[in-house]
Design a protein around this motif. Structure first.
Motif, short mmCIF file in Angstrom:
data_model
loop_
_atom_site.label_atom_id
_atom_site.label_comp_id
_atom_site.label_asym_id
_atom_site.label_seq_id
_atom_site.Cartn_x
_atom_site.Cartn_y
_atom_site.Cartn_z
N ILE A 267 30.77 -33.10 49.15
CA ILE A 267 32.17 -33.13 49.58
C ILE A 267 32.43 -32.13 50.73
O ILE A 267 33.40 -32.26 51.46
CB ILE A 267 33.11 -32.90 48.38
CG1 ILE A 267 32.97 -34.09 47.42
CG2 ILE A 267 34.57 -32.76 48.79
CD1 ILE A 267 33.78 -34.02 46.17
N GLN B 159 34.25 -36.09 54.05
CA GLN B 159 35.69 -35.79 54.00
C GLN B 159 36.49 -36.83 54.77
O GLN B 159 37.54 -37.29 54.32
CB GLN B 159 35.94 -34.38 54.55
CG GLN B 159 35.29 -33.31 53.68
CD GLN B 159 35.38 -31.92 54.29
OE1 GLN B 159 35.86 -31.75 55.41
NE2 GLN B 159 34.91 -30.94 53.56
N HIS B 160 35.97 -37.22 55.92
CA HIS B 160 36.67 -38.23 56.72
C HIS B 160 36.77 -39.55 55.96
O HIS B 160 37.82 -40.21 55.96
CB HIS B 160 35.94 -38.46 58.06
CG HIS B 160 36.15 -37.36 59.03
ND1 HIS B 160 35.34 -37.16 60.12
CD2 HIS B 160 37.07 -36.37 59.06
CE1 HIS B 160 35.78 -36.11 60.80
NE2 HIS B 160 36.81 -35.61 60.18
N ILE C 69 36.75 -40.01 52.69
CA ILE C 69 37.68 -39.86 51.55
C ILE C 69 39.12 -39.91 52.05
O ILE C 69 39.96 -40.64 51.51
CB ILE C 69 37.42 -38.54 50.79
CG1 ILE C 69 36.03 -38.55 50.14
CG2 ILE C 69 38.50 -38.31 49.72
CD1 ILE C 69 35.57 -37.20 49.60
N LEU C 70 39.41 -39.15 53.11
CA LEU C 70 40.78 -39.11 53.63
C LEU C 70 41.25 -40.50 54.06
O LEU C 70 42.38 -40.90 53.79
CB LEU C 70 40.87 -38.14 54.83
CG LEU C 70 40.69 -36.65 54.53
CD1 LEU C 70 40.63 -35.84 55.82
CD2 LEU C 70 41.81 -36.13 53.63
N MET D 109 43.61 -34.15 47.33
CA MET D 109 43.79 -35.60 47.35
C MET D 109 43.06 -36.22 46.15
O MET D 109 43.61 -37.06 45.44
CB MET D 109 43.22 -36.14 48.65
CG MET D 109 43.77 -37.49 49.05
SD MET D 109 43.12 -37.93 50.67
CE MET D 109 44.45 -38.97 51.27
N MET E 179 40.17 -28.53 55.72
CA MET E 179 40.08 -29.95 55.37
C MET E 179 39.50 -30.14 53.95
O MET E 179 39.94 -31.03 53.24
CB MET E 179 39.21 -30.68 56.39
CG MET E 179 39.30 -32.18 56.23
SD MET E 179 38.91 -33.14 57.70
CE MET E 179 37.25 -32.63 58.05
N TYR E 180 38.55 -29.28 53.57
CA TYR E 180 37.96 -29.36 52.22
C TYR E 180 39.06 -29.27 51.16
O TYR E 180 39.08 -30.06 50.20
CB TYR E 180 36.93 -28.23 52.04
CG TYR E 180 36.37 -28.10 50.64
CD1 TYR E 180 35.39 -28.95 50.18
CD2 TYR E 180 36.85 -27.10 49.79
CE1 TYR E 180 34.87 -28.83 48.89
CE2 TYR E 180 36.34 -26.96 48.50
CZ TYR E 180 35.36 -27.84 48.06
OH TYR E 180 34.87 -27.70 46.79
N VAL F 254 41.09 -32.43 50.94
CA VAL F 254 40.31 -33.49 50.27
C VAL F 254 40.32 -33.26 48.75
O VAL F 254 40.53 -34.19 47.97
CB VAL F 254 38.86 -33.53 50.81
CG1 VAL F 254 37.98 -34.39 49.94
CG2 VAL F 254 38.87 -34.04 52.25
#
Ligand code: MG
Length: 159
Positions: free
Chosen positions: A47, A53-54, A56-57, A8, A1-2, A5
């Motif tokens: 981050i 992360q959630h 930001i996503l 993104m 996930m990192y 992110v």
């Protein structure tokens, strides 16, 4: 996930070093020997947190959908125009600042008001671009990283 992110953020024109510059700018007055590397490490640590992360996503996805005109109305208009009465972007950012306690909140309030550097750039309204969520997310990441540095450098910890 990192990794997702980071990709993104990069795609949206935000680099860790741009956020680290903001952190350095607001903390250098308190810690004159603070380095950009230390700020960068602080931003990276923020981050790496799952709740960050959630946020930001979620926020960036809404910005991107608004750019593509794909949100249902009336949300589409509200997000695309960054309506100043819409406060969900700030609320989402608070889930990031909360990670490092109340100093994070104070720093965020300051950055939200002054909008230095990358935050100001994101906040400029350019046709076809929507950064309604991203500007607050970036301010929150910088605020949280600044708080982390403040916590780790509290004089009492060194005695
Ligand atoms: Mg905003």
């Amino acid at each position: 996930m990192y990794k997702a992110v980071m990709e993104m953020l990069t795609r949206r024109g935000v680099t860790l070093s741009a956020i680290a510059q903001v952190v350095l700018d607001i903390q250098i007055g308190y810690y004159p020997e603070l380095t950009i590397e230390e700020c960068l490490a602080g931003v990276d640590a923020v981050i790496k947190k799952r709740e960050v992360q959630h946020a930001i996503l979620t926020g960036v996805a809404l910005d991107m959908l608004a750019e593509e005109n794909k949100l249902p109305e009336p949300l589409q208009g509200i997000v695309a125009q960054d309506d100043f009465l819409y406060g969900v972007d700030e609320i989402m950012a608070l889930s990031i600042t909360n990670v490092y306690g109340t100093i994070g909140l104070t720093n965020f309030g300051y950055l939200d008001k002054t909008k230095p550097m990358i935050i100001g750039k994101l906040n400029e309204k350019k046709a076809g671009h929507c950064h309604t969520f991203l500007d607050d997310l970036v301010a929150a990441i910088a605020a949280a990283a600044a708080s982390k540095i403040a916590h780790s450098r509290r004089p009492a910890d060194n005695e």
